[in-house]
Design an enzyme around this catalytic site. Structure first.
Site, PDB file in Angstrom:
ATOM      1  N   SER A   1      22.068   9.482   2.016  1.00 45.30           N
ATOM      2  CA  SER A   1      21.622   9.705   2.276  1.00 45.30           C
ATOM      3  C   SER A   1      20.127  10.411   2.206  1.00 45.30           C
ATOM      4  CB  SER A   1      22.464  11.808   2.585  1.00 45.30           C
ATOM      5  OG  SER A   1      22.769  11.050   3.651  1.00 45.30           O
ATOM      6  N   GLN A   2      18.822  10.842   2.733  1.00 48.73           N
ATOM      7  CA  GLN A   2      17.657  10.725   1.713  1.00 48.73           C
ATOM      8  C   GLN A   2      18.337  12.333   1.030  1.00 48.73           C
ATOM      9  OE1 GLN A   2      16.587  12.961   5.730  1.00 48.73           O
ATOM     10  NE2 GLN A   2      14.433  13.042   4.388  1.00 48.73           N
TER      11      GLN A   2
END
Ligand code: SAH
Length: 217
Positions: free
Chosen positions: A66-67
């Site tokens: 994920s970011q």
């Protein structure tokens, strides 16, 4: 520190300042962990220089990390103080596990894909995360031998909240999990208190699929 380490530390501190703080990440334990864990050492070598960008990255086997903002948001939602036992479903490259290991005593993590499990294990050994216990398995059934857990973090999206995880959640306890279809999901915070559970959606997200007995086929 060598030149690379100094350069990456500068990028990491900028990530905290520009991507996390302005979007409402306030928990000092989370900000400190995000400022400390060398995200560039968890991603594939070819993507090292993009590790602190404001976007998700592929980690192999069709999966993604994920970011940074989503990692921080999910960790903050668990309201950790330090003495908790947490279970993560979806070890991936091990970055989220390392963030948790910086904050709390005991981290358990389960990954279904062997190649990713092995990659994560190497990262934990190299960076000396001794408080992370891992295995290859279907995490949708939890980890009965080690229950109850004070917190659950599910880093892949399923069609529903797995029953087993609700059962293995301590009271009080908090779980964060993306739930929806294959294309878009609600990031849910599930709180258990006095035998009651409440659910709130804190963000619209897009995660890879949670595959298992209590996930997708
Ligand atoms: N937390 C990871 C994100 C990995 S992406 C990181 O920091 O890198 C989500 C991961 O969940 C993928 O690696 C995928 O293989 C794994 N996964 C999907 N279904 C699973 C299941 N039932 N049990 C365990 N892991 C699962």
């Amino acid at each position: 520190m060598d030149n690379d380490a100094i350069r990456y530390e500068t990028s990491r501190l900028r990530m905290v300042r520009e991507q996390l703080v302005p979007r409402g990440i306030r928990d000092e334990l989370v900000l400190n962990a995000m400022a400390k864990v060398p995200r560039h050492l968890f991603v594939q070598d070819a993507l090292e220089s993009q590790a602190y960008g404001d976007y998700p990255l592929p980690i192999g086997e069709g999966q993604t990390i994920s970011q940074p903002y989503i990692v921080a948001l999910m960790t903050q939602a668990l309201e950790l103080k330090g003495d908790e036992k947490v279970l993560e479903i979806g070890t991936g490259c091990g970055y989220q596990s390392a963030i948790l290991a910086e904050i709390c005593n005991r981290v358990y993590t389960i990954e279904r894909i062997k190649a990713l499990h092995i990659h994560a294990r190497k990262n934990f050994d190299r960076l000396k995360y001794l408080n992370i216990t891992y295995k290859i398995d279907d995490g949708t059934v939890g980890w009965p031998e080690h229950q109850p857990f004070d917190a659950f973090i599910v880093t892949a999206a399923g069609p529903k909240i797995p029953e087993a995880l609700i059962e293995q959640l301590a009271d009080p306890g908090i779980m964060i999990i993306p739930v929806g279809d294959h294309y878009s999901q609600d990031l849910l915070v599930v709180k258990k208190k006095n035998d009651q559970t409440s659910t709130t959606c804190i963000e619209k997200v897009r995660f890879v699929s949670l595959i298992g007995t209590q996930g997708w086929d």
